[in-house]
Write a protein that holds these residues in place. Structure first.
Motif, PDB file in Angstrom:
ATOM      1  N   SER A  15       0.824  -1.223   0.000  1.00 15.84           N
ATOM      2  CA  SER A  15       0.000   0.000   0.000  1.00 15.84           C
ATOM      3  C   SER A  15       0.854   1.267   0.000  1.00 15.84           C
ATOM      4  O   SER A  15       0.371   2.334  -0.368  1.00 15.84           O
ATOM      5  CB  SER A  15      -0.935   0.006   1.205  1.00 15.84           C
ATOM      6  N   LYS A  16       2.130   1.159   0.362  1.00 15.88           N
ATOM      7  CA  LYS A  16       3.002   2.335   0.390  1.00 15.88           C
ATOM      8  C   LYS A  16       3.678   2.592  -0.953  1.00 15.88           C
ATOM      9  O   LYS A  16       3.663   3.693  -1.465  1.00 15.88           O
ATOM     10  CB  LYS A  16       4.054   2.193   1.489  1.00 15.88           C
ATOM     11  N   CYS A  17       4.288   1.556  -1.531  1.00 14.49           N
ATOM     12  CA  CYS A  17       5.045   1.769  -2.773  1.00 14.49           C
ATOM     13  C   CYS A  17       4.304   1.263  -4.003  1.00 14.49           C
ATOM     14  O   CYS A  17       4.747   1.493  -5.116  1.00 14.49           O
ATOM     15  CB  CYS A  17       6.417   1.113  -2.686  1.00 14.49           C
TER      16      CYS A  17
END
Length: 113
Positions: A15-17
């Motif tokens: 979900s971050k990168c």
């Protein structure tokens, strides 16, 4: 679903990168790459080369200057070759020495494992 073996995988995304990978991770990739995988006649190879050129040109326009590209599983280096022609520094990895050699003959650096 893998189109060659029919095996079903999940796709997990960070979900971050937003990087993604298949799950479960195959221990042996050979069943997914039959002997004739990516062995095209000259016409098909030329058409694919044209589509790689279009894709690479579109991606390259998103950057002010050429940078570096790493292509994991690059086959014979068609896409990397197109990036290289536009001034990008390229490197690829490939599972078969045969495909890595084909890329090297075009001046594309590919490491076979």
């Amino acid at each position: 679903r893998d189109y060659i073996t029919g095996e079903v995988f999940g796709i997990w995304r960070c979900s971050k990168c937003t990087g993604a990978y298949t799950e479960p991770w195959p221990r042996n990739l050979s069943p997914y790459y039959p002997q004739q995988y990516r062995r095209y006649n000259a016409l098909v190879a030329d058409v694919l080369g044209f589509f790689y050129w279009l894709r690479v040109r579109a991606w390259s326009r998103k950057f002010a200057t050429p940078g570096r590209v790493l292509d994991v599983g690059c086959g014979n280096g068609d896409m990397l070759y197109q990036f290289q022609k536009l001034g990008w520094e390229v490197c690829g990895t490939e599972r078969t020495p045969e495909m890595a050699d084909r890329a090297a003959k075009r001046g594309v650096r590919v490491v076979a494992k």
